[in-house]
Design an enzyme around this catalytic site. Structure first.
Site, PDB file in Angstrom:
ATOM      1  N   LYS A  53       0.838  -1.206   0.000  1.00  0.00           N
ATOM      2  CA  LYS A  53       0.000   0.000   0.000  1.00  0.00           C
ATOM      3  C   LYS A  53       0.875   1.260   0.000  1.00  0.00           C
ATOM      4  CE  LYS A  53      -3.772  -2.542   2.041  1.00  0.00           C
ATOM      5  NZ  LYS A  53      -4.478  -3.018   3.229  1.00  0.00           N
ATOM      6  N   GLN A  97      -4.412  -1.795   9.474  1.00  0.00           N
ATOM      7  CA  GLN A  97      -4.383  -3.114   8.833  1.00  0.00           C
ATOM      8  C   GLN A  97      -5.044  -4.171   9.729  1.00  0.00           C
ATOM      9  OE1 GLN A  97      -3.284  -3.742   5.619  1.00  0.00           O
ATOM     10  NE2 GLN A  97      -4.173  -5.759   5.999  1.00  0.00           N
ATOM     11  N   ASP A 120     -11.079   2.761   4.099  1.00  0.00           N
ATOM     12  CA  ASP A 120     -11.446   1.345   4.022  1.00  0.00           C
ATOM     13  C   ASP A 120     -12.969   1.165   3.940  1.00  0.00           C
ATOM     14  OD1 ASP A 120      -9.401  -0.484   3.788  1.00  0.00           O
ATOM     15  OD2 ASP A 120      -8.947  -0.542   5.943  1.00  0.00           O
TER      16      ASP A 120
END
Ligand code: NDP
Length: 294
Positions: A53, A97, A120
């Site tokens: 990422k 994460q 997200d």
């Protein structure tokens, strides 16, 4: 059947190229999109995801911060960092994460992220916006990538029967909302581990999305001839012939299923590459929305 293999790598590259222009425009206006990626603990797979990422940000000229915190980081310390990132004007997107270590309350972490920076799309505000079809919200990256693949390959969803196997908050449920939205107008059925006659149900699908995590679950008897199949699954199976001792496969038994489909995503190289591209897209969107408000 003349089967189209849906190429996620080249589609992701196309998305990135469009983003390059958008990022340049934002920079011209004095705004550099910024993403903070937070990793708690040493999970090797998570480390790989986080690094890719950050690398994707670097390639596009998105400012990034990587926070690699030790596994024993307390909930309070993590929430303090998120509060700091919520207030950091250089940061427009925040991603923690998953999965965090067991002592961390993941739901509380998601709730602590400013919904405007929740790239997200896990915060309840963004879940609600998805259901309400409010386009200012953030949609989880993997289903967003699936929709982009359908769009780029000209797959019409209007009036089609879409069956999604899997009802997670990350893939199955948001995918269902996207497909049933007034923009897509599919008729949606969600299947899960308690569904009876899964193969028979799937055989009624014009569009079949497999998001399960079971290698080779979807076989030829699941497929209506001419269906479009999106394989979200990422599974490791032992393979002594590979240097790593394993290979990555999807939820779909590709070799037997592909010949029956009009289009199908391979694994790897299908849905997977789209996820990070859509994360970048969400970060650019967050920057645009936050800076437009001044
Ligand atoms: P979850 O484990 O959260 O959800 C799996 C879903 O599959 C559940 O709803 C479960 O049903 C259902 N299921 C399990 N077994 C069966 C079965 N035998 N028949 C029918 N349904 C079943 O997984 P995720 O949604 O997080 O991920 C799914 C897959 O997608 C994984 O392989 C994951 O690695 C991959 N993935 C890939 C991404 C990408 O970038 N390409 C991103 C995210 C995930 P129930 O609810 O009843 O338990």
């Amino acid at each position: 059947m003349n089967t189209t293999i849906i190429d996620g790598k080249s589609t992701a590259e196309r998305v990135r190229n469009e983003l390059r222009t958008a990022i340049e425009d934002l920079k011209q206006a004095g705004h550099t999109p910024g993403l903070a990626v937070v990793l708690v603990g040493e999970d090797p797979a998570s480390r790989v995801y986080v690094n890719s990422k950050v690398k994707a940000c670097e390639e596009l000229g998105i400012y990034s911060q990587k926070w690699a915190l030790p596994a024993q980081t307390s909930q309070e310390e993590l929430l303090r960092l998120i509060d700091q990132l919520n207030r950091d004007e250089r940061i427009h997107g925040i991603l923690v994460q998953s999965p965090p270590p067991p002592h961390i309350d993941e739901a509380a972490v998601v709730l602590s992220i400013d919904p405007r920076k929740d790239v997200d799309g896990f915060h309840p505000v963004n879940v609600a916006k998805l259901v309400l079809e409010d386009s200012s919200g953030f949609v989880p990256c993997t289903p967003l990538g699936c929709m982009e693949l359908l769009k780029q390959y000209g797959v019409s969803t209007q009036g089609k029967h879409a069956v999604i196997i899997g009802r997670s908050m990350i893939v199955g449920k948001p995918m269902a909302h996207l497909l049933m939205s007034k923009a897509a107008n599919a008729t949606v059925t969600i299947a899960h581990s308690r569904t009876h006659d899964l193969a028979g149900l799937c055989r009624t699908a014009d569009i079949l999305v497999a998001a399960v995590g079971r290698p080779g679950l979807v076989t030829a008897p699941f497929i209506k001839p001419g269906a479009v199949v999106l394989d979200v699954g990422i599974n490791r199976v032992e393979d002594a012939s590979r240097p790593r001792g394993y290979r990555i496969v999807g939820d779909v038994e590709f070799d037997s299923v592909a010949p029956l489909c009009s289009a199908i995503t391979p694994v790897p190289g299908g849905v997977g590459p789209m996820t990070i591209a859509m994360l970048m897209a969400n970060t650019v969107k967050a920057c645009r929305q936050i800076t437009a408000r001044g």
